[in-house]
Write a protein that holds these residues in place. Structure first.
Motif, PDB file in Angstrom:
ATOM      1  N   MET A   8      -7.582  46.913 -18.327  1.00  0.00           N
ATOM      2  CA  MET A   8      -6.111  47.164 -18.334  1.00  0.00           C
ATOM      3  C   MET A   8      -5.790  46.993 -16.735  1.00  0.00           C
ATOM      4  SD  MET A   8      -3.992  49.822 -17.223  1.00  0.00           S
ATOM      5  CE  MET A   8      -5.082  51.179 -16.874  1.00  0.00           C
ATOM      6  N   LEU A   9      -6.868  47.359 -15.895  1.00  0.00           N
ATOM      7  CA  LEU A   9      -6.629  47.280 -14.429  1.00  0.00           C
ATOM      8  C   LEU A   9      -6.496  45.813 -14.167  1.00  0.00           C
ATOM      9  CD1 LEU A   9      -9.021  49.871 -12.786  1.00  0.00           C
ATOM     10  CD2 LEU A   9      -6.212  49.998 -13.082  1.00  0.00           C
ATOM     11  N   VAL A  11      -5.752  43.394 -16.004  1.00  0.00           N
ATOM     12  CA  VAL A  11      -4.325  42.833 -16.320  1.00  0.00           C
ATOM     13  C   VAL A  11      -3.130  43.066 -15.313  1.00  0.00           C
ATOM     14  CG1 VAL A  11      -2.553  42.879 -18.127  1.00  0.00           C
ATOM     15  CG2 VAL A  11      -4.992  42.625 -18.777  1.00  0.00           C
ATOM     16  N   ARG A  12      -3.300  44.315 -14.926  1.00  0.00           N
ATOM     17  CA  ARG A  12      -1.951  44.730 -14.019  1.00  0.00           C
ATOM     18  C   ARG A  12      -2.163  44.123 -12.758  1.00  0.00           C
ATOM     19  NH1 ARG A  12      -2.518  51.132 -13.673  1.00  0.00           N
ATOM     20  NH2 ARG A  12      -0.534  50.786 -12.149  1.00  0.00           N
ATOM     21  N   ILE A  13      -3.733  43.916 -12.170  1.00  0.00           N
ATOM     22  CA  ILE A  13      -3.646  43.323 -10.955  1.00  0.00           C
ATOM     23  C   ILE A  13      -3.163  41.823 -11.010  1.00  0.00           C
ATOM     24  CG2 ILE A  13      -5.498  42.179  -9.389  1.00  0.00           C
ATOM     25  CD1 ILE A  13      -7.034  44.905 -10.014  1.00  0.00           C
ATOM     26  N   CYS A  14      -3.570  41.254 -12.089  1.00  0.00           N
ATOM     27  CA  CYS A  14      -2.979  39.719 -12.369  1.00  0.00           C
ATOM     28  C   CYS A  14      -1.500  39.781 -12.315  1.00  0.00           C
ATOM     29  CB  CYS A  14      -3.460  39.091 -13.691  1.00  0.00           C
ATOM     30  SG  CYS A  14      -5.381  38.695 -13.673  1.00  0.00           S
ATOM     31  N   ASP A  15      -0.720  40.588 -13.267  1.00  0.00           N
ATOM     32  CA  ASP A  15       0.506  40.702 -13.108  1.00  0.00           C
ATOM     33  C   ASP A  15       1.169  40.768 -11.710  1.00  0.00           C
ATOM     34  OD1 ASP A  15       0.616  40.699 -15.814  1.00  0.00           O
ATOM     35  OD2 ASP A  15       1.082  43.025 -16.114  1.00  0.00           O
ATOM     36  N   VAL A  16       0.593  41.899 -10.830  1.00  0.00           N
ATOM     37  CA  VAL A  16       1.136  41.857  -9.339  1.00  0.00           C
ATOM     38  C   VAL A  16       0.840  40.823  -8.660  1.00  0.00           C
ATOM     39  CG1 VAL A  16       0.742  43.193  -7.388  1.00  0.00           C
ATOM     40  CG2 VAL A  16       0.920  44.280  -9.564  1.00  0.00           C
ATOM     41  N   ASP A  28       4.329  43.885  -2.366  1.00  0.00           N
ATOM     42  CA  ASP A  28       3.531  43.264  -3.519  1.00  0.00           C
ATOM     43  C   ASP A  28       2.175  43.201  -2.921  1.00  0.00           C
ATOM     44  OD1 ASP A  28       5.258  43.782  -5.618  1.00  0.00           O
ATOM     45  OD2 ASP A  28       5.892  41.522  -5.442  1.00  0.00           O
ATOM     46  N   MET A  35      -4.646  47.802  -4.971  1.00  0.00           N
ATOM     47  CA  MET A  35      -5.337  47.535  -6.286  1.00  0.00           C
ATOM     48  C   MET A  35      -6.718  46.998  -6.506  1.00  0.00           C
ATOM     49  SD  MET A  35      -1.726  46.602  -8.534  1.00  0.00           S
ATOM     50  CE  MET A  35      -2.490  46.897 -10.220  1.00  0.00           C
ATOM     51  N   TYR A  39     -10.008  48.699  -7.498  1.00  0.00           N
ATOM     52  CA  TYR A  39     -10.775  48.032  -8.645  1.00  0.00           C
ATOM     53  C   TYR A  39     -12.321  48.000  -8.255  1.00  0.00           C
ATOM     54  CZ  TYR A  39     -12.114  44.865 -12.436  1.00  0.00           C
ATOM     55  OH  TYR A  39     -12.759  44.325 -13.509  1.00  0.00           O
TER      56      TYR A  39
END
Length: 64
Positions: A8-9, A11-16, A28, A35, A39
């Motif tokens: 999940m982390l 995915v959030r890193i990829c989104d940002v 950002d 982030m 991680y």
């Protein structure tokens, strides 16, 4: 920390990261840096935990 949590982390890193690449917002970039450090620290803790588990194997004298 579970594998699901770490995923999940990721995915959030990829989104940002995608948002930063698209918009170039300096906030950002700062968030992404934090982030990634978080991680990596969690990964190191998980590796230390795995090493500790290996040391405390069923064949350890403290277990018997």
């Amino acid at each position: 920390m579970t594998d699901e949590y770490m995923t999940m982390l990721q995915v959030r890193i990829c989104d940002v990261m995608q948002r930063y690449e698209k918009e170039g917002n300096s906030n950002d970039a700062m968030i992404l840096d934090c982030m990634l450090r978080d991680y990596e620290a969690k990964q190191r803790l998980m590796m230390q935990d795995e090493k500790l588990k290996e040391i405390q194997s069923p064949f350890s004298p403290s277990q018997g």
